[in-house]
Design a protein around this motif. Structure first.
Motif, PDB file in Angstrom:
ATOM      1  N   CYS A 142       0.797  -1.228   0.000  1.00 23.66           N
ATOM      2  CA  CYS A 142       0.000   0.000   0.000  1.00 23.66           C
ATOM      3  C   CYS A 142       0.830   1.279   0.000  1.00 23.66           C
ATOM      4  N   GLN A 143       2.159   1.175   0.213  1.00 22.92           N
ATOM      5  CA  GLN A 143       2.944   2.394   0.397  1.00 22.92           C
ATOM      6  C   GLN A 143       4.163   2.487  -0.512  1.00 22.92           C
ATOM      7  N   ARG A 144       4.375   1.521  -1.386  1.00 24.31           N
ATOM      8  CA  ARG A 144       5.534   1.535  -2.279  1.00 24.31           C
ATOM      9  C   ARG A 144       5.120   1.872  -3.709  1.00 24.31           C
ATOM     10  N   ASP A 145       6.082   2.432  -4.458  1.00 24.70           N
ATOM     11  CA  ASP A 145       5.813   2.800  -5.848  1.00 24.70           C
ATOM     12  C   ASP A 145       6.122   1.667  -6.817  1.00 24.70           C
ATOM     13  N   ASN A 146       6.954   0.717  -6.401  1.00 25.26           N
ATOM     14  CA  ASN A 146       7.267  -0.400  -7.283  1.00 25.26           C
ATOM     15  C   ASN A 146       7.532  -1.634  -6.439  1.00 25.26           C
ATOM     16  N   ASN A 147       7.539  -2.781  -7.090  1.00 26.00           N
ATOM     17  CA  ASN A 147       7.725  -4.048  -6.393  1.00 26.00           C
ATOM     18  C   ASN A 147       9.160  -4.523  -6.596  1.00 26.00           C
ATOM     19  N   GLU A 148       9.938  -4.580  -5.512  1.00 23.54           N
ATOM     20  CA  GLU A 148      11.329  -4.991  -5.582  1.00 23.54           C
ATOM     21  C   GLU A 148      11.515  -6.458  -5.192  1.00 23.54           C
ATOM     22  N   ASP A 149      10.414  -7.184  -4.985  1.00 21.94           N
ATOM     23  CA  ASP A 149      10.484  -8.611  -4.679  1.00 21.94           C
ATOM     24  C   ASP A 149      10.485  -9.428  -5.971  1.00 21.94           C
ATOM     25  N   SER A 150      11.070 -10.610  -5.896  1.00 23.48           N
ATOM     26  CA  SER A 150      11.007 -11.575  -6.986  1.00 23.48           C
ATOM     27  C   SER A 150      10.817 -12.972  -6.404  1.00 23.48           C
ATOM     28  N   PHE A 151      10.238 -13.867  -7.205  1.00 25.97           N
ATOM     29  CA  PHE A 151      10.100 -15.253  -6.766  1.00 25.97           C
ATOM     30  C   PHE A 151      10.183 -16.163  -7.976  1.00 25.97           C
ATOM     31  N   LEU A 152      10.407 -17.450  -7.699  1.00 25.04           N
ATOM     32  CA  LEU A 152      10.526 -18.422  -8.783  1.00 25.04           C
ATOM     33  C   LEU A 152      10.210 -19.803  -8.230  1.00 25.04           C
ATOM     34  N   TYR A 153       9.486 -20.578  -9.039  1.00 24.78           N
ATOM     35  CA  TYR A 153       9.340 -22.013  -8.784  1.00 24.78           C
ATOM     36  C   TYR A 153       9.793 -22.723 -10.054  1.00 24.78           C
ATOM     37  N   TRP A 154      10.621 -23.763  -9.885  1.00 23.23           N
ATOM     38  CA  TRP A 154      11.169 -24.457 -11.056  1.00 23.23           C
ATOM     39  C   TRP A 154      11.325 -25.934 -10.737  1.00 23.23           C
TER      40      TRP A 154
END
Length: 262
Positions: A22-34
């Motif tokens: 709710c308070q950030r301008d962009n998403n700096e998280d990443s995830f992966l399933y492989w």
């Protein structure tokens, strides 16, 4: 809000969700399933899940977390020598080096870095490695157990007995990290020497501090135990947003079923 329900080999149900909060301008998280496509490679390498929470400015954190998850998948797959733990350690170290090199080649990205927690589930054996304060939980028999320890200033205070564990989640300095991929020339990766046995009905929860910072372990356990992985992801992100969503919120849930030997 669209939950990513993975198409995976039988034995595990997987869902993931990443939300800007709710308070950030962009998403700096990443995830992966492989997981490997071929059955023989799948038996050898198992399933890989990775979560990363970047830092270092508007684009730096986003780039660092992306580099981390992509490098870990690539190195784990290509460098695998029949030891999941060794492959995880190699892949996180390679990600650290790649982030450092990227920052050196792009001065605007100096200071970029990321937390990273990666797990491998091979048959009934769980391996994991991590740096930073993104967490891995095991939910079993109505109990939740945190498998990782936070590499943070407050985490050190808790380990030394100066801060109570129950007070750590609200400590004003809880977000100060003592280790991250891309921070410092060397990186110390945490990884238990022995695999952890998983059982039918177990749930594995990977999450960034955008979730655990505002939702308690007990609340996470209740949601995970009573819902499918996709429902868990939606419900927990909704709860974090209701509490202000001060950070990006990312989680993956893996539910272990009866055919997980494959």
């Amino acid at each position: 809000m669209s939950v990513d329900c993975m198409h995976v080999k039988p034995g595990v149900e997987v869902a993931s969700l990443s939300d800007i909060g709710c308070q950030r301008d962009n998403n700096e998280d990443s995830f992966l399933y492989w997981e490997p496509a071929g059955d023989a490679e799948f038996q050898r390498k198992g399933r890989l899940a990775v979560i990363a929470d970047g830092m270092g400015g508007h684009e730096g954190g986003q780039e660092a977390s992306r580099l981390a998850v992509e490098t870990i998948r690539e190195v784990y797959d290509q460098g695998f020598q029949d030891d999941p733990r060794a492959a995880l350690l190699q892949s996180l170290t390679a990600a650290h080096t790649r982030i450092l090199n990227y920052a050196e080649q792009h001065p605007a990205f100096q200071g970029m870095g990321t937390t990273c927690t990666a797990l491998v589930l091979r048959g009934r054996q769980l391996y994991f490695a991590h740096v930073g304060d993104s967490r891995l939980y095991l939910v079993r028999d109505a109990q939740i157990r945190r498998l990782t320890r936070d590499h943070s200033y407050v985490g050190r205070l808790v380990e030394s007995g100066l801060v109570r564990a129950e007070d750590a989640e609200k400590h004003p300095q809880r977000h100060i990290l003592t280790a991250a991929l891309g921070a410092g020339r060397e990186v110390a990766v945490d990884s238990p020497e022995q695999a952890i046995a998983v059982n039918d009905g177990d749930d594995l929860l990977l999450c960034t501090d955008g979730l655990w910072g505002v939702v308690t372990d007990e609340e996470m356990e209740t949601v995970v135990r009573n819902n499918t992985p996709a429902e868990c992801c939606a419900a927990l992100v909704k709860l974090a947003r209701q509490r202000g969503g001060p950070d990006n919120i990312t989680l993956q849930v893996l539910h272990v079923g009866p055919d997980s030997q494959g």
